[in-house]
Every structure is written in C-alpha cells, then in structure tokens.
Design an enzyme around this catalytic site. Structure first.
Site: not given
Ligand code: HMG
Length: 399
Positions: A83, A115, A237
């Site tokens: 992609e 993906c 994935h």
């Molecule tokens: P964010 O807003 O930076 O983080 O987004 P958050 O506030 O959701 O925190 C992440 C986790 O860290 C949470 O855990 C927090 O509690 C924890 P959860 O509630 O999820 O279990 N946390 C801590 N833990 C320990 N110590 C601390 C601490 N602080 C917070 N101090 C997000 C995170 C992954 C959403 C962001 O990075 C993002 O947008 N990433 C890109 C999208 C993505 O990866 N999506 C995944 C599903 S879609 C997919 O897999 C397809 C994709 O590969 C594309 C394709 O298909 O081509 C993306």
C-alpha cells in the site's frame, strides 16, 4: 487436482530498512512517558528506510535469498502486495523481477487493499499452484508505514518486506482450505493518492479491526474451521504488538472461552518479537509474526525437538477500509531445517540507530516532481539501492 495435494509456504525470508529509531528517542523528543510505547502499544523501535531504499529495494533484498536457494525456474508468477506503491501504473514487482533476473516467462502484478493484500496474494498463489503443482509463486509483501510527524500514528511507523515462495508440498506451512472472510466499508485509515502519509482515526481503526476479528471468525466457523483450542498460536496483523493481545482477548471472548492472561500470552507472545522492533510493516506484518513464531519455536517448547511440528497456527489478516481474513496453517514436520533465523536476526541487528533529528530529516525527504535528475545519497549497505529519479523514472542498482 489430486485431493491429497498440499500447498502453502515453502520458504520465507524478510528484509528491513537500513536504520532504526528507538522509541526512547521519540519519547525524549515529544515528552511521552516511555511506558506508553514499551507497554501501552508494545513497541521498542521502528525501522526507517535510507534515502536510497524503498519498497522495491527491501522486496528484492527479501526475495534474493529465496531465489538463491531454490532457483527461479519454477517461478511463473510474482505477486507484489503493497500500500506504499511507487507508481500508479507499473507494478513494483517488475523492478524486483529485473533486479533478481527472473525468467521473462513470468506474470507480475501488484495488489492493494491496505495491510490485507499479502493474504489475497497468498490465496491467489495457492489457486495457481493447485492448477499446476509444478509451478511456484513468489509472493512479496513490502511496505513503508508513514504517518505525519507529531501525530499519534508516528509511534507505529515501520518498514519491511517479506518474501514467500508458495508451492506444492511446502517445507514450512500448509495452508488449509476454510477461510473466514469479512469486508466492511469504513474510513478508519486511508491514504489519498495526493498524500505521502496515511490519515487515520486511531480509536475507530482499533474498533474496526476488532469488528473484523468477529466477522472473520464467524464466517470461518460457518465454513467448518477448527475450534480455537486446536491452535498452538495465532499470528495477527500487528500495527503495534499490543493489538495482537487485544485481538486475541476479543476472539476468546467472542468464542465464549476463558481470557486468562496466560492463555493470551501463550497464543500470541512468540509472534511479536520482530514486529515490536520493526514497527508496522502493513502487508508484511502478519507474515513477520509467522517468521518470529517459527524462529522462536525452540524457546516455545522448552527446546524440545520438533517445536511446532504438525501444530495448527491461526492467521488473522486485517487491512483498513476494510477487508479481513482468518485462516489456518499446519506447520510441516521438519520445518526447522528450512528456517532463516540467523539471517532474520542479522537483518534486525545490522540496522544503524538514528538520532531523532536524523530520522526527522529522512521523514521529510521526497523527490521533486519536476522530471529532473535527482541522484540519491549512497546510504544503504543492503544489496539493492534506488540510485536516482531521472526523467520521472526510478533507477535501481545492485550494490
Ligand atoms: P494514542 O492516542 O497515542 O494512545 O493512540 P492511547 O492514549 O490510546 O494509548 C495507547 C495505550 O497506551 C493505551 O492502552 C494506554 O492506556 C496505554 P489501552 O487502553 O489501548 O490498552 N498507556 C500507557 N501504558 C503504560 N504506561 C503509560 C501509558 N500511557 C498510555 N505511561 C494509537 C494509539 C494506536 C491509536 C495511535 O498510535 C494510532 O493512531 N496508530 C495508527 C493506527 C493504528 O495502528 N490502528 C490499529 C488498528 S488499524 C490497522 O491495524 C490497520 C493499519 O495497519 C493500516 C492498514 O491496514 O493498512 C493501521
């Protein structure tokens, strides 16, 4: 077609970028508690391609050892899943075909669905091999995951290519017949043609992924698939490795199974070793999970001979937008003789760490679109390089 014909993954090899950015450097720059990266999303570092690397150079580096080991005589099809395409018309696979000097009697095509596309490529390859078991298909998944600087997605970037040789009587994993399929039109993650970085609604993307886990499993069960307790491990994935844990907990809940942490850990832990240090490699991610699982089988079984011999592994491939598939594979007895564990670990260990400033500079690089002569700085120490963009043409070299 003979009913006892088995098809699947005969060989698997991966390559990644020249550089690595540790999450400690990103956290020090943006003031994030490192626990959020290391524990919250389960990521330690991300691969960063050099200025003279791209999906083609990584793909060729991943596939070259496969061609060296098996020859190219039986490869009549190359399917390139990505992609992060470099051209709207020409398949990136044609450049790889040329760099690897594959026979001209070969069809080459590029597939896209976020993906998920490498799994579509694998299934197409199996169909071709069933039609003519004397042929092999080279499936390559290669991607560079790039989000905007200073966005939440930045910590989940990465880059890698996985090459797989698909054939009859495979040495590594037999792919089984039933597949659970799921498609839903969602805008959780996408990249319009005019953008270099992806757009994403992070929380929606996680919810869409979990919805797809349910959808694929429901269809897989209806197609007569295995019950969850028959699987030794699950390759999900992994946009970030904690996602595999979330997904597996969700699956067990959906199936009415106990979700104790030990069971989740056993099913997923050994699939995350490569993705946690490489980052999201989009199409390649689920097959990097498989590579990690196979390469660590000795640890998993306490070093007993056989490792995963004859065991079932579940695969959940998810591509935003969204399309997903759940299917199963059986690990072929004796598979360990065919692994590339040392080369895989070397591909990770050889990366040069970047400072945050160096990473940011590489992130902001892009070729001018003026059709001029734009040589790239010689940075990669890998076997192939993107030497220049000249007259709107990409020029690749073997080092
Ligand atoms: P964010 O807003 O930076 O983080 O987004 P958050 O506030 O959701 O925190 C992440 C986790 O860290 C949470 O855990 C927090 O509690 C924890 P959860 O509630 O999820 O279990 N946390 C801590 N833990 C320990 N110590 C601390 C601490 N602080 C917070 N101090 C997000 C995170 C992954 C959403 C962001 O990075 C993002 O947008 N990433 C890109 C999208 C993505 O990866 N999506 C995944 C599903 S879609 C997919 O897999 C397809 C994709 O590969 C594309 C394709 O298909 O081509 C993306």
């Amino acid at each position: 077609m003979s009913s006892d014909l088995t098809t699947g993954i005969h060989d698997l090899s991966f390559a990644t970028g020249e550089y690595v950015l540790p999450h400690t450097a990103l956290a020090a720059y943006n003031g994030t508690d490192i626990g959020k990266y290391h524990t919250g999303i389960g990521q330690r570092s991300m691969s960063v391609p050099a200025a003279d690397e791209d999906i083609v150079t990584m793909a060729a580096a991943a596939a070259a050892p496969i061609v060296a080991r098996h020859g190219a005589e039986r490869i009549r099809t190359v399917v390139f899943a990505t992609e992060s395409s470099v051209d709207q018309a020409k398949s990136a696979g044609v450049y790889v075909h040329s760099l690897l000097q594959l026979p001209s009697a070969c069809r080459v095509v590029e597939l896209k669905q976020a993906c998920y596309a490498a799994t579509a490529a694998l299934q197409l390859a199996i169909g071709l091999v069933r039609r003519d078991p004397s042929q092999q298909v080279l499936v390559i998944a290669s991607d560079v995951s790039k989000y905007d600087l200073d966005s939440p997605g930045e910590a989940t970037q990465g880059a890698a290519a996985v090459a797989m040789l698909i054939g009859a009587d495979p040495a590594l994993v037999r792919i089984e017949e039933p597949s659970g399929l799921f498609t839903a039109d969602v805008m959780d993650f996408w990249r319009p043609n005019y953008r270099e970085t992806a757009l994403v609604d992070g929380q929606q993307s996680i919810a869409a992924y979990l919805q797809a886990v349910e959808g694929t499993w429901k269809d897989y069960a209806e197609q007569g698939g295995r019950p969850p307790q028959e699987f030794a491990a699950f390759c999900y994935h992994q946009p970030f490795t904690k996602m595999a844990y979330k997904a597996h907990r969700h699956l067990l809940n959906y199936c009415g199974q106990a979700t104790d942490e030990d069971a989740v850990e056993r099913a997923v832990k050994h699939t995350t070793a490569y993705n946690s240090v490489i980052g999201n490699s989009y199409t390649a991610s689920v097959y990097l999970a498989l590579a990690a699982l196979l390469d660590q089988a000795g640890d998993q079984t306490g070093g007993q001979d056989g490792g995963l011999d004859g065991r079932s592994v579940g695969f959940l491939s998810y591509g935003s937008g969204s399309v997903a598939e759940f299917f199963a594979g059986t690990v072929v007895p004796g598979y360990r003789r065919h692994l590339r564990t040392a080369a895989h670990r070397a591909a990770i260990d050889r990366r040069t760490p970047l400072t945050y400033a160096e990473y940011r500079e590489l992130h902001q690089r892009s070729f001018p679109a003026d059709g001029g002569d734009h040589p790239t700085p010689a940075q990669t120490t890998g076997p192939f390089r993107l030497a220049a963009l000249r007259g709107h043409k990409r020029l690749y070299d073997t080092r």
